[in-house]
Design a protein around this motif. Structure first.
Motif, PDB file in Angstrom:
ATOM      1  N   LEU A 141       5.711   1.867  -0.132  1.00 47.34           N
ATOM      2  CA  LEU A 141       4.551   1.369   0.611  1.00 47.34           C
ATOM      3  C   LEU A 141       3.546   2.493   0.820  1.00 47.34           C
ATOM      4  CD1 LEU A 141       6.229  -0.871   3.360  1.00 47.34           C
ATOM      5  CD2 LEU A 141       5.725  -1.392   0.972  1.00 47.34           C
ATOM      6  N   SER A 142       3.427   3.372  -0.156  1.00 45.75           N
ATOM      7  CA  SER A 142       2.612   4.576   0.026  1.00 45.75           C
ATOM      8  C   SER A 142       1.191   4.452  -0.502  1.00 45.75           C
ATOM      9  CB  SER A 142       3.295   5.761  -0.667  1.00 45.75           C
ATOM     10  OG  SER A 142       3.409   5.535  -2.062  1.00 45.75           O
ATOM     11  N   LEU A 143       0.867   3.384  -1.233  1.00 51.12           N
ATOM     12  CA  LEU A 143      -0.469   3.249  -1.801  1.00 51.12           C
ATOM     13  C   LEU A 143      -1.264   2.205  -1.011  1.00 51.12           C
ATOM     14  CD1 LEU A 143       0.429   3.557  -5.605  1.00 51.12           C
ATOM     15  CD2 LEU A 143      -0.467   5.313  -4.067  1.00 51.12           C
ATOM     16  N   VAL A 144      -1.548   1.057  -1.592  1.00 54.37           N
ATOM     17  CA  VAL A 144      -2.256   0.005  -0.848  1.00 54.37           C
ATOM     18  C   VAL A 144      -1.518  -0.341   0.435  1.00 54.37           C
ATOM     19  CG1 VAL A 144      -2.956  -2.427  -0.911  1.00 54.37           C
ATOM     20  CG2 VAL A 144      -3.333  -0.972  -2.908  1.00 54.37           C
ATOM     21  N   ALA A 145      -0.208  -0.427   0.346  1.00 61.22           N
ATOM     22  CA  ALA A 145       0.602  -0.878   1.479  1.00 61.22           C
ATOM     23  C   ALA A 145       0.656   0.107   2.629  1.00 61.22           C
ATOM     24  CB  ALA A 145       2.020  -1.175   1.006  1.00 61.22           C
ATOM     25  N   ALA A 146       0.170   1.340   2.427  1.00 61.50           N
ATOM     26  CA  ALA A 146       0.195   2.324   3.505  1.00 61.50           C
ATOM     27  C   ALA A 146      -0.602   1.840   4.715  1.00 61.50           C
ATOM     28  CB  ALA A 146      -0.351   3.658   3.014  1.00 61.50           C
ATOM     29  N   SER A 147      -1.574   0.965   4.490  1.00 59.49           N
ATOM     30  CA  SER A 147      -2.427   0.496   5.579  1.00 59.49           C
ATOM     31  C   SER A 147      -1.840  -0.674   6.351  1.00 59.49           C
ATOM     32  CB  SER A 147      -3.798   0.095   5.018  1.00 59.49           C
ATOM     33  OG  SER A 147      -4.407   1.193   4.370  1.00 59.49           O
ATOM     34  N   THR A 148      -0.696  -1.179   5.918  1.00 63.50           N
ATOM     35  CA  THR A 148      -0.102  -2.327   6.605  1.00 63.50           C
ATOM     36  C   THR A 148       0.698  -1.930   7.842  1.00 63.50           C
ATOM     37  OG1 THR A 148       1.956  -2.263   5.304  1.00 63.50           O
ATOM     38  CG2 THR A 148       0.099  -3.537   4.396  1.00 63.50           C
ATOM     39  N   GLY A 149       1.132  -0.671   7.906  1.00 64.30           N
ATOM     40  CA  GLY A 149       1.966  -0.242   9.020  1.00 64.30           C
ATOM     41  C   GLY A 149       3.385  -0.777   8.966  1.00 64.30           C
ATOM     42  N   LEU A 150       3.781  -1.332   7.833  1.00 62.54           N
ATOM     43  CA  LEU A 150       5.118  -1.904   7.705  1.00 62.54           C
ATOM     44  C   LEU A 150       6.167  -0.815   7.515  1.00 62.54           C
ATOM     45  CD1 LEU A 150       4.273  -4.885   5.317  1.00 62.54           C
ATOM     46  CD2 LEU A 150       4.993  -5.073   7.703  1.00 62.54           C
ATOM     47  N   ASP A 151       7.386  -1.119   7.935  1.00 62.30           N
ATOM     48  CA  ASP A 151       8.524  -0.237   7.710  1.00 62.30           C
ATOM     49  C   ASP A 151       8.923  -0.348   6.239  1.00 62.30           C
ATOM     50  OD1 ASP A 151      11.006   0.986   7.516  1.00 62.30           O
ATOM     51  OD2 ASP A 151      11.795   0.135   9.372  1.00 62.30           O
ATOM     52  N   PRO A 152       8.914   0.760   5.484  1.00 59.56           N
ATOM     53  CA  PRO A 152       9.258   0.680   4.063  1.00 59.56           C
ATOM     54  C   PRO A 152      10.655   0.136   3.796  1.00 59.56           C
ATOM     55  CG  PRO A 152       8.262   2.801   4.578  1.00 59.56           C
ATOM     56  CD  PRO A 152       8.536   2.128   5.884  1.00 59.56           C
ATOM     57  N   PHE A 153      11.547   0.254   4.772  1.00 56.17           N
ATOM     58  CA  PHE A 153      12.938  -0.121   4.547  1.00 56.17           C
ATOM     59  C   PHE A 153      13.328  -1.436   5.218  1.00 56.17           C
ATOM     60  CE2 PHE A 153      12.579   4.546   4.710  1.00 56.17           C
ATOM     61  CZ  PHE A 153      12.770   4.794   3.370  1.00 56.17           C
ATOM     62  N   ALA A 154      12.395  -2.067   5.929  1.00 54.25           N
ATOM     63  CA  ALA A 154      12.713  -3.338   6.599  1.00 54.25           C
ATOM     64  C   ALA A 154      11.416  -4.064   6.921  1.00 54.25           C
ATOM     65  CB  ALA A 154      13.513  -3.088   7.878  1.00 54.25           C
ATOM     66  N   HIS A 155      10.779  -4.600   5.888  1.00 54.13           N
ATOM     67  CA  HIS A 155       9.481  -5.239   6.123  1.00 54.13           C
ATOM     68  C   HIS A 155       9.424  -6.687   5.675  1.00 54.13           C
ATOM     69  CE1 HIS A 155       8.396  -4.813   1.823  1.00 54.13           C
ATOM     70  NE2 HIS A 155       8.951  -3.618   1.899  1.00 54.13           N
ATOM     71  N   GLU A 156      10.575  -7.262   5.298  1.00 46.87           N
ATOM     72  CA  GLU A 156      10.531  -8.639   4.807  1.00 46.87           C
ATOM     73  C   GLU A 156      10.390  -9.660   5.925  1.00 46.87           C
ATOM     74  OE1 GLU A 156      14.984  -7.506   4.730  1.00 46.87           O
ATOM     75  OE2 GLU A 156      13.009  -6.556   4.614  1.00 46.87           O
ATOM     76  N   HIS A 157      10.657  -9.273   7.179  1.00 47.10           N
ATOM     77  CA  HIS A 157      10.492 -10.185   8.316  1.00 47.10           C
ATOM     78  C   HIS A 157       9.676  -9.473   9.379  1.00 47.10           C
ATOM     79  CE1 HIS A 157      13.313 -12.945   6.501  1.00 47.10           C
ATOM     80  NE2 HIS A 157      14.244 -12.012   6.447  1.00 47.10           N
ATOM     81  N   ASP A 158       8.377  -9.349   9.132  1.00 43.98           N
ATOM     82  CA  ASP A 158       7.505  -8.605  10.031  1.00 43.98           C
ATOM     83  C   ASP A 158       7.313  -9.339  11.346  1.00 43.98           C
ATOM     84  OD1 ASP A 158       5.544  -6.514  10.689  1.00 43.98           O
ATOM     85  OD2 ASP A 158       4.113  -8.165  10.551  1.00 43.98           O
ATOM     86  N   ALA A 159       7.379  -8.612  12.447  1.00 46.74           N
ATOM     87  CA  ALA A 159       7.260  -9.211  13.781  1.00 46.74           C
ATOM     88  C   ALA A 159       5.872  -9.796  14.020  1.00 46.74           C
ATOM     89  CB  ALA A 159       7.582  -8.157  14.844  1.00 46.74           C
ATOM     90  N   HIS A 160       4.869  -9.329  13.282  1.00 47.39           N
ATOM     91  CA  HIS A 160       3.505  -9.818  13.481  1.00 47.39           C
ATOM     92  C   HIS A 160       3.107 -10.876  12.456  1.00 47.39           C
ATOM     93  CE1 HIS A 160       2.987  -6.751  16.504  1.00 47.39           C
ATOM     94  NE2 HIS A 160       3.375  -5.823  15.641  1.00 47.39           N
ATOM     95  N   GLY A 161       4.078 -11.390  11.719  1.00 46.19           N
ATOM     96  CA  GLY A 161       3.808 -12.487  10.798  1.00 46.19           C
ATOM     97  C   GLY A 161       3.079 -12.097   9.538  1.00 46.19           C
ATOM     98  N   LEU A 162       3.157 -10.829   9.175  1.00 45.50           N
ATOM     99  CA  LEU A 162       2.493 -10.365   7.964  1.00 45.50           C
ATOM    100  C   LEU A 162       3.384 -10.653   6.759  1.00 45.50           C
ATOM    101  CD1 LEU A 162      -0.031  -8.731   7.018  1.00 45.50           C
ATOM    102  CD2 LEU A 162       1.409  -6.694   7.146  1.00 45.50           C
ATOM    103  N   LEU A 163       2.859 -11.412   5.801  1.00 43.53           N
ATOM    104  CA  LEU A 163       3.576 -11.679   4.552  1.00 43.53           C
ATOM    105  C   LEU A 163       3.137 -10.652   3.527  1.00 43.53           C
ATOM    106  CD1 LEU A 163       5.286 -13.347   2.526  1.00 43.53           C
ATOM    107  CD2 LEU A 163       3.222 -14.713   2.116  1.00 43.53           C
ATOM    108  N   PHE A 164       4.101  -9.933   2.952  1.00 45.61           N
ATOM    109  CA  PHE A 164       3.726  -8.894   2.011  1.00 45.61           C
ATOM    110  C   PHE A 164       4.810  -8.700   0.963  1.00 45.61           C
ATOM    111  CE2 PHE A 164       3.513  -4.441   0.606  1.00 45.61           C
ATOM    112  CZ  PHE A 164       2.224  -4.439   0.103  1.00 45.61           C
ATOM    113  N   ILE A 165       4.417  -8.735  -0.298  1.00 46.71           N
ATOM    114  CA  ILE A 165       5.288  -8.323  -1.395  1.00 46.71           C
ATOM    115  C   ILE A 165       4.450  -7.466  -2.341  1.00 46.71           C
ATOM    116  CG2 ILE A 165       6.760 -10.372  -1.237  1.00 46.71           C
ATOM    117  CD1 ILE A 165       5.424 -11.385  -3.815  1.00 46.71           C
ATOM    118  N   ASN A 166       5.093  -6.489  -2.962  1.00 43.14           N
ATOM    119  CA  ASN A 166       4.328  -5.636  -3.879  1.00 43.14           C
ATOM    120  C   ASN A 166       5.243  -4.936  -4.855  1.00 43.14           C
ATOM    121  OD1 ASN A 166       5.483  -3.584  -2.172  1.00 43.14           O
ATOM    122  ND2 ASN A 166       3.835  -2.214  -2.804  1.00 43.14           N
TER     123      ASN A 166
END
Length: 302
Positions: free
Chosen positions: A220-245
């Motif tokens: 999550l170091s490129l585009v995804a760096a701006s999401t604030g997601l945990d690189p190791f546990a982001h499939e169920h984000d507490a803020h409802g952010l859907l993200f795959i890359n």
């Protein structure tokens, strides 16, 4: 949800004959900073390609040289994973088949499996390693298991005309080897990720399986760096952010494609940058452009 802005375009580079038409975007979510960042890269001699599509309206949000075929490195794993998932579903490939690490030529320059003690793993675990870490040994074994020709046929069936998996991962590329692992266009890669989340990549089951694997990606170091997601546990984000890359990295190549969806909107995106990797500064300038896109994607979707 408001009217989508006109698609932003890149202007012609002063140092390149590539066609980079400019049409300024309007509205608050105009991707102006991304356009400027990519124009600066192009002016410095880099090859840049970007495509973003609004998932709800299907409208093109930003585009620049999105039809140009460029090296994409590990992003070529995505069509391979689609073929693997399709064969798992069809029953022609056993997901629990155990494969020895030594069954393929070693790749010592990168990867996770080479540092693990387990000498053999089931194919479904290799798919997870390929999706989450781009592990070259896992990718090479999966490619050997399904066959390069079947991956090529799958790419064609998905309607990808300018995307290809050319070769396996190697530590050294000789004169008889393909120059790159994979090539593709930003437009086709963005469309591929849109198909995954819309259950249109082969069928719903295959799309869901590949999307699940990719939701575990650790890079999550490129585009995804701006999401604030945990690189190791982001499939169920507490803020409802859907993200795959999925990202692709090689000497002088950075590429990323994915889907980002928030409360306001959802997008599929792809960006490819080819640059002279002459120094850390050159590399960081390319990375910064991806992060600028990430910030504006977050603004667009939120």
């Amino acid at each position: 949800m408001g009217t989508s802005p006109e698609p932003a375009m890149l202007r012609r580079s002063q140092r390149s004959s590539r066609r980079l038409p400019r049409r300024a975007a309007v509205g608050r979510r105009s991707f102006t900073a991304t356009v400027h960042a990519l124009e600066d890269l192009a002016d410095a001699g880099a090859q840049v390609s970007v495509h973003v599509t609004d998932l709800d309206t299907g409208a093109q949000v930003i585009a620049g040289d999105d039809h140009v075929t460029l090296p994409i490195a590990g992003l070529g794993v995505v069509p391979l994973l689609i073929e693997v998932a399709a064969r798992f579903e069809a029953g022609t490939l056993d997901p629990l088949e155990i494969v020895e690490r030594t069954s393929t030529a070693p790749v010592i320059g990168s990867g996770l499996w080479r540092n693990l003690q387990a000498p053999a793993l089931p194919l479904i675990d290799l798919a997870v390693l390929a999706a989450t870490a781009g592990d070259p040994l896992a990718v090479n074994i999966l490619l050997e298991q399904v066959g390069h020709h079947r991956v090529r046929d799958r790419i064609e069936s998905l309607g990808l005309r300018r995307t290809a998996v050319l070769d396996r991962f190697r530590d050294v590329r000789g004169p008889d080897d393909a120059p790159h692992v994979a090539v593709g266009t930003a437009k086709e890669l963005a469309a591929l990720f849109s198909a995954l989340v819309n259950s249109a990549a082969v069928d719903a089951a295959v799309s869901a399986q590949v999307a699940e694997w990719l939701s575990l990606n650790h890079d999550l170091s490129l585009v995804a760096a701006s999401t604030g997601l945990d690189p190791f546990a982001h499939e169920h984000d507490a803020h409802g952010l859907l993200f795959i890359n999925k990202t692709g990295r090689d000497r002088g190549v950075r590429a990323e494609a994915g889907v980002l969806a928030g409360p306001r909107a959802g997008v599929s995106y792809a960006m490819i940058v080819g640059f002279d990797d002459l120094s850390i500064a050159h590399r960081l300038r390319a990375h910064d452009a991806f992060r600028v896109l990430g910030v504006e994607l977050m603004e667009y979707t939120h």
